[in-house]
Design an enzyme around this catalytic site. Structure first.
Site, PDB file in Angstrom:
ATOM      1  N   HIS A   8      13.669  70.441  -2.080  1.00  0.00           N
ATOM      2  CA  HIS A   8      13.916  70.088  -3.481  1.00  0.00           C
ATOM      3  C   HIS A   8      14.227  71.394  -4.229  1.00  0.00           C
ATOM      4  CE1 HIS A   8      12.595  68.911  -7.599  1.00  0.00           C
ATOM      5  NE2 HIS A   8      12.674  67.642  -7.218  1.00  0.00           N
ATOM      6  N   ASP A  19       5.054  72.429   0.161  1.00  0.00           N
ATOM      7  CA  ASP A  19       5.336  71.601  -1.014  1.00  0.00           C
ATOM      8  C   ASP A  19       4.925  70.170  -0.644  1.00  0.00           C
ATOM      9  OD1 ASP A  19       6.436  69.838  -2.795  1.00  0.00           O
ATOM     10  OD2 ASP A  19       8.478  70.617  -2.682  1.00  0.00           O
ATOM     11  N   GLN A  41       5.617  64.996  -1.995  1.00  0.00           N
ATOM     12  CA  GLN A  41       5.880  63.650  -1.466  1.00  0.00           C
ATOM     13  C   GLN A  41       4.818  63.212  -0.458  1.00  0.00           C
ATOM     14  OE1 GLN A  41       7.947  61.572  -2.664  1.00  0.00           O
ATOM     15  NE2 GLN A  41       9.053  62.990  -3.989  1.00  0.00           N
ATOM     16  N   LYS A  57       2.605  62.053  -9.266  1.00  0.00           N
ATOM     17  CA  LYS A  57       3.032  61.329  -8.055  1.00  0.00           C
ATOM     18  C   LYS A  57       1.834  60.745  -7.305  1.00  0.00           C
ATOM     19  CE  LYS A  57       7.109  64.246  -7.317  1.00  0.00           C
ATOM     20  NZ  LYS A  57       8.323  63.551  -7.738  1.00  0.00           N
ATOM     21  N   CYS A  85      17.664  66.171  -6.967  1.00  0.00           N
ATOM     22  CA  CYS A  85      17.301  67.599  -7.067  1.00  0.00           C
ATOM     23  C   CYS A  85      17.347  68.262  -5.698  1.00  0.00           C
ATOM     24  CB  CYS A  85      15.921  67.782  -7.691  1.00  0.00           C
ATOM     25  SG  CYS A  85      15.825  67.214  -9.373  1.00  0.00           S
TER      26      CYS A  85
END
Ligand SMILES: Cc1ncc(COP(=O)(O)O)c(C=O)c1O
Length: 421
Positions: free
Chosen positions: A135, A212, A215, A238, A378
């Protein structure tokens, strides 16, 4: 509706989706006179009533600053704030609470590491590795710090299934490599990266690793000690909490060495005009009045998903993914799924021959009440590699149902009908 347990995961407990849906007020509303089918969970998740009520309760009866007030309300607020940090530490199995830094989101967490760690360690011609599936939040901060330090950014490629090419990744590692930053799960491809293998490989070469986890945090049981990652970042919104709050996990040995990222109140030990000394982590990285309500709401959201059980969530969402893939397979050749990794989270990116994803999104919304994300997500460099300008993306949460996937499929059939004939 009782969802049968997938055979693959006999330990998972079936979730009562009908009752879970009642916890999310937004899901019972109509859009365009149609029941809302919310399939943009990879962008942001909806909020359970417990989180909404916790915010109301906090703002109605407990609102006050933390760490400073010598009065009961502030002491209460401080205790709630500290308790939430403990919940986050437990959620990702951090060794200690001081390894949890609150930021305003995953993006800020990555910027913090790039600037504070990268800014103090990277030297000209050092190399930083990221992957082709990142991303922008895990690309641009590294580009900026590379510009400042004259370090070089290297990109680990993916294969045709959308999986990281581990052989090529290993080839990129050399004595100049100083850092590796990669996603746990791709927000475009859904690929779940084999983190333990990758982190082991990096550590063999003494390279610290940032994950990261944007997700992954809503879908996977995360154990930062087992992963042995150096840093792990994710966003509150999220994981069923609010915007304005993110988490940066860092091994204490790194956080202690790193210089502050921002300066102001709360991050100091002692200030004089001649010299300032800094507080210990995590305060060193939390300048200013923190997002107190958001932190407390995050704790409540983590309680909510922990009560459902991440293993149960994962099993159910996996069944949604498989169902959606099977249904979409019936729309081949018009529909092409982008990202066919063996290990995949519950999101599907797809394109339809010669139909712009924005048109897909508009018809799904207007005629079927279905919310999907369309665009480059993104991840423009990844779109260039995939040779598509944009995709449509349906991403599932534990409150979604197979009936909702049926509506998505009906909508896609209609899209194909309108544009093709
Ligand atoms: C993989 C990934 N990384 C980072 C981010 C940035 O998260 P935020 O905008 O909440 O900071 C996102 C958001 O979609 C994402 O999907």
């Amino acid at each position: 509706m009782q969802i049968p347990m997938p055979l693959k995961n006999k330990l998972a407990k079936a979730l009562d989706i009908n009752s879970i849906r009642l916890d999310f007020p937004i899901l019972s509303q109509k859009v365009n006179d149609l029941p809302l089918v919310y399939l943009d969970n990879a962008a942001t998740t909806q909020k359970p009533i417990k989180v909404i009520n916790r915010i109301t309760e906090y703002l109605s009866f407990q609102n006050s600053t933390v760490r400073r007030g010598a009065y009961s309300l502030s002491e209460k607020s401080t205790a709630l704030f500290n308790e939430a940090r403990q919940k986050v530490a437990k959620f990702i199995n951090a060794k200690q609470n001081s390894e949890i830094v609150f930021t305003k989101g995953c993006t800020e967490a990555i910027n913090l590491i790039a600037n504070s760690y990268g800014g103090s360690v990277f030297k000209p011609n050092d190399e930083i590795i990221i992957t082709a599936m990142e991303h922008h939040a895990n690309i641009v901060p590294w580009q900026l710090i590379c510009e400042k330090t004259q370090a070089k950014l290297k990109i680990a490629p993916i294969n045709e299934l959308g999986e990281l090419n581990l052989i090529e990744l290993e080839k990129l590692i050399n004595p100049k490599t100083r850092f590796l930053s990669l996603c746990h799960i791709s927000n475009v491809l859904g690929t779940i990266n084999p983190l333990k293998k990758i982190i082991d490989l990096a550590h063999k070469h003494k390279i610290p690793v940032l994950i990261d986890g944007s997700q992954a945090a809503p879908h996977e049981l995360i154990d930062v000690q087992d992963l042995d990652c150096d840093f792990y970042a994710f966003s509150g919104h999220k994981v069923y909490a609010t915007t304005g709050i993110g988490v940066l996990y860092g091994k204490l040995k790194h956080l202690e060495q790193m210089p502050p990222y921002q300066a102001g109140g709360d991050m100091i030990e002692k200030v004089s005009f001649e010299k300032t000394t800094y507080a210990a982590p995590p305060s060193k990285f939390e300048a200013g009045t923190p997002p107190i309500m958001e932190v407390i709401a995050l704790g409540e959201a983590l309680d909510y998903i922990t009560n459902l059980g991440l293993e149960n969530i994962k099993a159910y969402e996996h069944s949604l993914l498989k169902y959606a893939e099977n249904q979409l397979a019936k729309l081949v050749p018009e529909v092409t799924i982008i990202g066919q990794a063996t290990e995949k989270a519950s999101l599907i990116s797809f394109v339809i021959d010669s139909i712009h994803p924005h048109d897909i999104g508009t018809i799904l919304d207007q005629e079927f009440g279905v919310a999907v994300r369309v665009g480059h997500h993104c991840a423009q460099p990844l779109m260039n590699i995939l040779k598509v300008p944009a995709t449509a993306r349906a991403s599932f949460a534990f409150y979604n149902t197979k009936e909702e996937i049926d509506i998505l499929i009906k909508g896609l059939k209609r899209v194909i009908e309108i544009f093709k004939y």
